[in-house]
Design a protein around this motif. Structure first.
Motif, mmCIF file in Angstrom:
data_model
loop_
_atom_site.group_PDB
_atom_site.id
_atom_site.type_symbol
_atom_site.label_atom_id
_atom_site.label_comp_id
_atom_site.label_asym_id
_atom_site.label_seq_id
_atom_site.Cartn_x
_atom_site.Cartn_y
_atom_site.Cartn_z
ATOM 1 N N PRO A 187 0.831 -1.211 0.000
ATOM 2 C CA PRO A 187 0.000 0.000 0.000
ATOM 3 C C PRO A 187 0.867 1.263 0.000
ATOM 4 O O PRO A 187 1.968 1.274 0.539
ATOM 5 C CB PRO A 187 -0.799 -0.115 1.303
ATOM 6 N N LYS A 188 0.345 2.297 -0.625
ATOM 7 C CA LYS A 188 1.047 3.573 -0.649
ATOM 8 C C LYS A 188 1.087 4.124 0.779
ATOM 9 O O LYS A 188 0.055 4.176 1.453
ATOM 10 C CB LYS A 188 0.325 4.545 -1.575
ATOM 11 N N PRO A 189 2.261 4.518 1.259
ATOM 12 C CA PRO A 189 2.345 5.021 2.636
ATOM 13 C C PRO A 189 1.702 6.404 2.763
ATOM 14 O O PRO A 189 1.633 7.158 1.798
ATOM 15 C CB PRO A 189 3.839 5.098 2.898
ATOM 16 N N LYS A 190 1.245 6.686 3.957
ATOM 17 C CA LYS A 190 0.680 8.006 4.240
ATOM 18 C C LYS A 190 1.827 8.996 4.414
ATOM 19 O O LYS A 190 2.874 8.665 4.957
ATOM 20 C CB LYS A 190 -0.158 7.939 5.509
ATOM 21 N N THR A 199 8.912 5.812 -8.774
ATOM 22 C CA THR A 199 9.483 5.191 -9.964
ATOM 23 C C THR A 199 11.002 5.218 -9.899
ATOM 24 O O THR A 199 11.661 4.685 -10.778
ATOM 25 C CB THR A 199 9.026 5.921 -11.235
ATOM 26 N N THR A 200 11.562 5.821 -8.875
ATOM 27 C CA THR A 200 13.015 5.862 -8.752
ATOM 28 C C THR A 200 13.441 5.089 -7.515
ATOM 29 O O THR A 200 13.494 3.886 -7.524
ATOM 30 C CB THR A 200 13.524 7.313 -8.714
ATOM 31 N N GLU A 201 13.719 5.775 -6.437
ATOM 32 C CA GLU A 201 14.146 5.098 -5.231
ATOM 33 C C GLU A 201 13.365 5.643 -4.039
ATOM 34 O O GLU A 201 12.641 6.613 -4.157
ATOM 35 C CB GLU A 201 15.646 5.298 -5.026
ATOM 36 N N CYS A 202 13.543 5.009 -2.899
ATOM 37 C CA CYS A 202 12.828 5.472 -1.699
ATOM 38 C C CYS A 202 13.254 6.906 -1.394
ATOM 39 O O CYS A 202 14.414 7.262 -1.524
ATOM 40 C CB CYS A 202 13.157 4.573 -0.510
ATOM 41 N N HIS A 203 12.317 7.706 -1.006
ATOM 42 C CA HIS A 203 12.623 9.104 -0.726
ATOM 43 C C HIS A 203 11.616 9.671 0.277
ATOM 44 O O HIS A 203 10.609 9.064 0.577
ATOM 45 C CB HIS A 203 12.572 9.926 -2.013
ATOM 46 N N PHE A 204 11.955 10.824 0.778
ATOM 47 C CA PHE A 204 11.059 11.535 1.687
ATOM 48 C C PHE A 204 10.479 12.735 0.951
ATOM 49 O O PHE A 204 11.118 13.304 0.068
ATOM 50 C CB PHE A 204 11.815 12.017 2.928
ATOM 51 N N GLU A 262 36.922 -15.674 -3.084
ATOM 52 C CA GLU A 262 36.295 -16.566 -2.105
ATOM 53 C C GLU A 262 34.794 -16.688 -2.313
ATOM 54 O O GLU A 262 34.203 -17.742 -2.139
ATOM 55 C CB GLU A 262 36.590 -16.048 -0.695
ATOM 56 N N GLN A 263 34.169 -15.571 -2.689
ATOM 57 C CA GLN A 263 32.715 -15.519 -2.869
ATOM 58 C C GLN A 263 32.382 -14.310 -3.724
ATOM 59 O O GLN A 263 33.239 -13.480 -3.979
ATOM 60 C CB GLN A 263 31.998 -15.420 -1.523
ATOM 61 N N PHE A 264 31.126 -14.234 -4.155
ATOM 62 C CA PHE A 264 30.669 -13.066 -4.891
ATOM 63 C C PHE A 264 29.483 -12.489 -4.138
ATOM 64 O O PHE A 264 28.582 -13.229 -3.739
ATOM 65 C CB PHE A 264 30.273 -13.441 -6.328
ATOM 66 N N GLU A 265 29.497 -11.180 -3.924
ATOM 67 C CA GLU A 265 28.443 -10.521 -3.155
ATOM 68 C C GLU A 265 27.617 -9.596 -4.042
ATOM 69 O O GLU A 265 28.161 -8.908 -4.899
ATOM 70 C CB GLU A 265 29.047 -9.692 -2.020
ATOM 71 N N LEU A 266 26.307 -9.615 -3.797
ATOM 72 C CA LEU A 266 25.387 -8.687 -4.447
ATOM 73 C C LEU A 266 24.502 -8.053 -3.385
ATOM 74 O O LEU A 266 24.040 -8.741 -2.470
ATOM 75 C CB LEU A 266 24.485 -9.412 -5.445
ATOM 76 N N SER A 267 24.255 -6.771 -3.522
ATOM 77 C CA SER A 267 23.313 -6.089 -2.639
ATOM 78 C C SER A 267 21.908 -6.301 -3.181
ATOM 79 O O SER A 267 21.719 -6.307 -4.399
ATOM 80 C CB SER A 267 23.598 -4.593 -2.589
ATOM 81 N N ILE A 268 20.939 -6.461 -2.282
ATOM 82 C CA ILE A 268 19.567 -6.569 -2.759
ATOM 83 C C ILE A 268 19.147 -5.209 -3.280
ATOM 84 O O ILE A 268 19.640 -4.176 -2.826
ATOM 85 C CB ILE A 268 18.573 -7.090 -1.696
ATOM 86 N N SER A 269 18.269 -5.210 -4.250
ATOM 87 C CA SER A 269 17.721 -3.955 -4.746
ATOM 88 C C SER A 269 16.222 -3.991 -4.521
ATOM 89 O O SER A 269 15.589 -5.030 -4.682
ATOM 90 C CB SER A 269 18.044 -3.757 -6.219
ATOM 91 N N LYS A 270 15.717 -2.887 -4.098
ATOM 92 C CA LYS A 270 14.274 -2.780 -3.877
ATOM 93 C C LYS A 270 13.859 -1.362 -4.207
ATOM 94 O O LYS A 270 14.626 -0.430 -4.047
ATOM 95 C CB LYS A 270 13.895 -3.164 -2.463
ATOM 96 N N MET A 271 12.665 -1.256 -4.671
ATOM 97 C CA MET A 271 12.115 0.047 -5.025
ATOM 98 C C MET A 271 10.910 0.305 -4.144
ATOM 99 O O MET A 271 10.186 -0.629 -3.805
ATOM 100 C CB MET A 271 11.677 0.064 -6.479
ATOM 101 N N CYS A 272 10.721 1.565 -3.813
ATOM 102 C CA CYS A 272 9.502 1.900 -3.097
ATOM 103 C C CYS A 272 8.327 1.727 -4.054
ATOM 104 O O CYS A 272 8.415 2.135 -5.208
ATOM 105 C CB CYS A 272 9.533 3.344 -2.611
ATOM 106 N N PRO A 273 7.240 1.156 -3.602
ATOM 107 C CA PRO A 273 6.116 0.939 -4.499
ATOM 108 C C PRO A 273 5.448 2.236 -4.950
ATOM 109 O O PRO A 273 4.730 2.246 -5.924
ATOM 110 C CB PRO A 273 5.157 0.091 -3.665
ATOM 111 N N TYR A 274 5.727 3.312 -4.253
ATOM 112 C CA TYR A 274 5.082 4.577 -4.570
ATOM 113 C C TYR A 274 6.021 5.501 -5.336
ATOM 114 O O TYR A 274 5.749 6.670 -5.524
ATOM 115 C CB TYR A 274 4.605 5.276 -3.291
#
Length: 180
Positions: free
Chosen positions: A104-107, A167-172, A153-165
């Protein structure tokens, strides 16, 4: 109805007695999926050949959700072909994207200080799944890199997630200035 009941029973089994938890000493590839926001990670150890996933184990410092999901995924792909495992993970990643998008879109309350204006929406379940799937992808990438002559020794990846509200990234939301 029967499928739902069977699914809940299977999840309960993995919750109470996780499978494939621990380190696989003779792994062909090791991948780490990291959530930098929480400092949580999943590490996946895979023993494979060109065609098949011969064995797989995982570890995490994450939540019980992460452990349960890691157990479920490793049981799904263990003994399967690499091609089928990649298809399975691809389908689960699509489901994960839909799950993030259906949040759900946050308030928004611009009367609060910046940084507190957007209501927190929990993505803990999605992030747990994301770390498990990302660890698998990182392990597959580690295998490719080893074939290319890169020793690590290993390969690392950061998870990526987008705010559902967004189209770019989480923001205030910027607080409106009283001078405007």
């Amino acid at each position: 109805m029967v499928e739902d009941k069977e699914l809940r029973a299977e999840i309960g089994k993995h919750l109470m007695q996780p499978e494939n938890y621990g380190k696989l000493e003779d792994a062909s590839c090791v991948g780490v999926g990291i959530d930098h926001a929480t400092k949580s990670y999943v590490i996946m150890y895979i023993k494979r050949d060109e065609e098949s996933i011969l064995d797989v184990m995982f570890g995490t410092n994450g939540t019980q959700d992460t452990t349960t999901l890691g157990s479920l995924l490793t049981e799904m792909i263990k003994g399967d072909t690499v091609e089928n495992a990649l298809e399975t993970v691809g389908a689960l990643e699509k489901d994960l994207q839909e799950s993030y998008a259906s949040l759900p879109k946050p308030k928004v309350d611009t009367s609060k200080p910046e940084g507190e204006q957007v209501e927190h929406i929990s993505t803990e379940h999605q992030d747990s799944a994301n770390m498990v799937l990302t660890a698998f992808r990182a392990a597959m990438r580690h295998y490719e890199r080893k074939l290319g002559g890169i020793e690590e020794e290993q390969f690392e990846l950061s998870i990526s997630k987008m705010c559902p509200y967004s189209t770019t990234e989480c923001h205030f939301v910027k607080k409106e200035s009283k001078e405007d």
